[in-house]
Design an enzyme around this catalytic site. Structure first.
Site, PDB file in Angstrom:
ATOM      1  N   LYS A 228      -2.289   8.260  -0.340  1.00  0.00           N
ATOM      2  CA  LYS A 228      -3.593   7.547  -0.180  1.00  0.00           C
ATOM      3  C   LYS A 228      -3.790   8.045   1.290  1.00  0.00           C
ATOM      4  CE  LYS A 228      -5.320   3.046  -0.096  1.00  0.00           C
ATOM      5  NZ  LYS A 228      -5.360   1.558  -0.364  1.00  0.00           N
ATOM      6  N   ASP A 233      -9.739   0.570   6.218  1.00  0.00           N
ATOM      7  CA  ASP A 233     -10.495   0.279   5.006  1.00  0.00           C
ATOM      8  C   ASP A 233     -11.273  -1.321   5.313  1.00  0.00           C
ATOM      9  OD1 ASP A 233     -11.074  -0.745   2.422  1.00  0.00           O
ATOM     10  OD2 ASP A 233      -9.148  -1.377   1.897  1.00  0.00           O
ATOM     11  N   LYS A 240     -13.709  -7.140   3.535  1.00  0.00           N
ATOM     12  CA  LYS A 240     -12.571  -7.937   3.916  1.00  0.00           C
ATOM     13  C   LYS A 240     -12.750  -8.979   5.087  1.00  0.00           C
ATOM     14  CE  LYS A 240      -8.854  -4.323   2.972  1.00  0.00           C
ATOM     15  NZ  LYS A 240      -8.380  -4.953   1.999  1.00  0.00           N
ATOM     16  N   ASP A 251      -3.952   1.736   6.207  1.00  0.00           N
ATOM     17  CA  ASP A 251      -4.298   2.116   4.624  1.00  0.00           C
ATOM     18  C   ASP A 251      -4.103   3.648   4.528  1.00  0.00           C
ATOM     19  OD1 ASP A 251      -4.762   0.909   2.291  1.00  0.00           O
ATOM     20  OD2 ASP A 251      -6.731   1.042   2.440  1.00  0.00           O
ATOM     21  N   ASP A 310     -13.488  -2.831  -2.649  1.00  0.00           N
ATOM     22  CA  ASP A 310     -12.139  -2.775  -1.923  1.00  0.00           C
ATOM     23  C   ASP A 310     -11.038  -2.391  -2.742  1.00  0.00           C
ATOM     24  OD1 ASP A 310     -10.721  -3.367   0.445  1.00  0.00           O
ATOM     25  OD2 ASP A 310     -10.339  -5.427  -0.153  1.00  0.00           O
ATOM     26  N   GLU A 312     -10.507   0.781  -3.553  1.00  0.00           N
ATOM     27  CA  GLU A 312     -10.893   2.007  -3.186  1.00  0.00           C
ATOM     28  C   GLU A 312      -9.860   3.007  -3.413  1.00  0.00           C
ATOM     29  OE1 GLU A 312      -8.714   1.422  -0.126  1.00  0.00           O
ATOM     30  OE2 GLU A 312     -10.172  -0.165  -1.091  1.00  0.00           O
ATOM     31  N   ARG A 314      -7.404   3.388  -5.495  1.00  0.00           N
ATOM     32  CA  ARG A 314      -7.144   4.032  -6.702  1.00  0.00           C
ATOM     33  C   ARG A 314      -8.180   5.116  -7.089  1.00  0.00           C
ATOM     34  NH1 ARG A 314      -7.157  -1.759  -9.053  1.00  0.00           N
ATOM     35  NH2 ARG A 314      -6.270  -2.068  -7.001  1.00  0.00           N
TER      36      ARG A 314
END
Length: 462
Positions: A228, A233, A240, A251, A310, A312, A314
């Site tokens: 990933k 993010d 967030k 991230d 959020d 995202e 996956r």
């Protein structure tokens, strides 16, 4: 830092390791984590305690060695000798752990410091247990862990999706690997709509990066390692809050681990076949950002309801997994992702969460984690969890119908499982282990830890 191999010490700062039963120093008992410095003329002897002999293990040795090197740095010594004990308890595995601890423990991210702190220029390893080749291989591994740390610690405005692609191209040129980069236009053309959706609100467009290492053309076995790479993010339109957003450059730690592992493999040259895949995007708020409630068709053809922007990671991994399966036909897939805060609740920052559809693969990864010191613990993936992500408007949701936060790490893995088909697959949630917001703990530095490089390398090179 240069690593040298010698039979005798040549510098005036020497790090020693003593268990409780072997110390004869006054006011030094050899307890675990105990450290002292003694001087003989111009030579500084740094003694690191190891505790009881029957409780010595590679993890303790890495920590002790890291503390010894850090003490030498405090003393502003630039050339340091690491004395590997010639004792029954210090075999090859233990000796290697001491070298690992010294290299990993010396790491500092100082790029943006005006006044640079003391550093070690030369580490001389004195050992009759390890060969020069052993030390070189350990240096390659640990230097690439530190490379992964650098990638994660870099500013998010610098380490963009295209910057990750540039790193991959450089790796391909250096190590002779084939590198393919799909830009935003190609992502849309090939209908990688989930990656495109996550990245389209940003001025830094998304990329899908594929790195191919083929060193055993006679074998049909090929492992895919997928990372990933959310370079920052924000949470998207589900923004967030303060307290969570400040460290979100981390991230992309999964992608950093994949890049560094491929770089390590390129240097060690094992006779294996590996494809490294990075799904890179900046999850931003912008005029083009994707909306909660919208439905997107994934590369696999399954439709996905966006319940929260959020969740995202996956999404980008789902498209990366499907694309890898179709284009590269791997025999095994392992993905790494800072996927959920829930894994931190479950396992803290010490152990990563492991999910798999294959018991043998899960066991092999668990054993690699125990050996490398990057530990894993397997969590369940029962069918009941998969039922909670069935959507009322399309095929699946990117959040469960459970109460908010319940089994969140399992739900993230259950979503990915929808895209792996029959391929043996493991998902490693490194959200707890990839970033250390506290002070240094032995060989684990503050901020990016480089988690996953040693684990993956150990798993791949059996």
């Amino acid at each position: 830092m240069k690593i040298r191999y010698s039979k005798t010490p040549h510098h005036n700062t020497i790090i020693h390791f003593l268990p409780e039963t072997e110390t004869k120093l006054v006011d030094f008992s050899g307890n675990d984590c105990e450290i002292t410095v003694r001087y003989e003329e111009e030579t500084a002897h740094v003694y690191c305690g190891l505790g009881k002999t029957d409780q010595i293990n590679p993890g303790k040795l890495r920590g002790a060695s890291a503390r010894g090197v850090q003490k030498a740095m405090e003393l502003k010594r630039s050339k340091v000798v690491l004395m590997i004990p010639e004792e029954k308890w210090c075999k090859k595995m233990e000796a290697t752990a001491l070298v690992e601890g010294a290299i990993l423990g010396s790491y500092r991210f100082v790029k943006y410091k005006s006044e640079k702190p003391p550093r070690i220029d030369t580490l001389e390893v004195v050992s009759s247990t390890l060969t020069l080749n052993d030390i070189k291989n350990t240096d390659i591994l640990c230097s690439n862990v530190n490379y992964a740390r650098d990638l994660v610690n870099e500013n998010a405005s610098v380490m963009t999706p295209e910057a990750l692609a540039k790193e991959a191209r450089s790796l391909g040129n250096t190590c002779g690997m084939k590198v393919t980069v799909l830009d935003e236009k190609e992502l849309r053309r090939q209908k990688l709509s989930l990656i495109d959706a996550v990245g389209k609100g940003s001025p830094y467009p998304p990329r899908l990066i594929i790195i191919e290492y083929t060193a055993n053309r006679k074998s049909k076995e090929k492992t895919a390692i997928i990372g990933k790479g959310i370079t920052f993010d924000s949470g998207g339109q589900n923004l967030k809050p303060s307290g969570s957003i400040e460290t979100m450059r981390e991230d992309m730690a999964g992608s950093a681990a994949v890049l560094a592992t491929m770089k390590c493999i390129g240097a060690l040259k094992p006779k294996i076949n590996v494809v490294g895949v990075i799904a890179a995007a900046h999850n931003a708020i912008g005029s083009n950002a994707y909306f909660p409630g919208d439905v997107y068709r994934s590369y696999s053809g399954k439709t996905v309801e966006i319940c929260n922007t959020d969740a995202e990671g996956r999404l980008v991994l789902a498209d990366a997994i499907s694309y890898c399966l179709k284009k590269h036909s791997p025999s095994t897939i392992v993905d790494l992702a800072t996927l959920t805060g829930g894994v931190l609740v479950a396992l803290g920052d010490i152990v990563a969460g492991l999910f798999s559809n294959n018991d043998q693969l899960a066991q092999e990864l668990f054993e690699a984690g125990e050996s490398s010191g990057e530990r894993l613990w397997r969590l369940p993936l029962y069918e009941e969890y998969s039922q909670t992500i069935k959507s009322d408007i399309c095929d699946i949701r990117n959040l469960a119908k459970l109460k908010r936060g319940h089994a969140s790490s399992i739900i993230g893995a259950a979503f990915l499982k929808e895209f792996v088909e029959e391929c043996p697959w493991a998902h490693i949630d490194i959200a707890g282990t990839a970033f250390n917001e506290g002070g240094a703990k032995g060989e684990i530095p503050q901020f990016a830890t480089g988690y996953g490089v040693r684990l993956l390398t150990k798993y791949l090179i059996k």
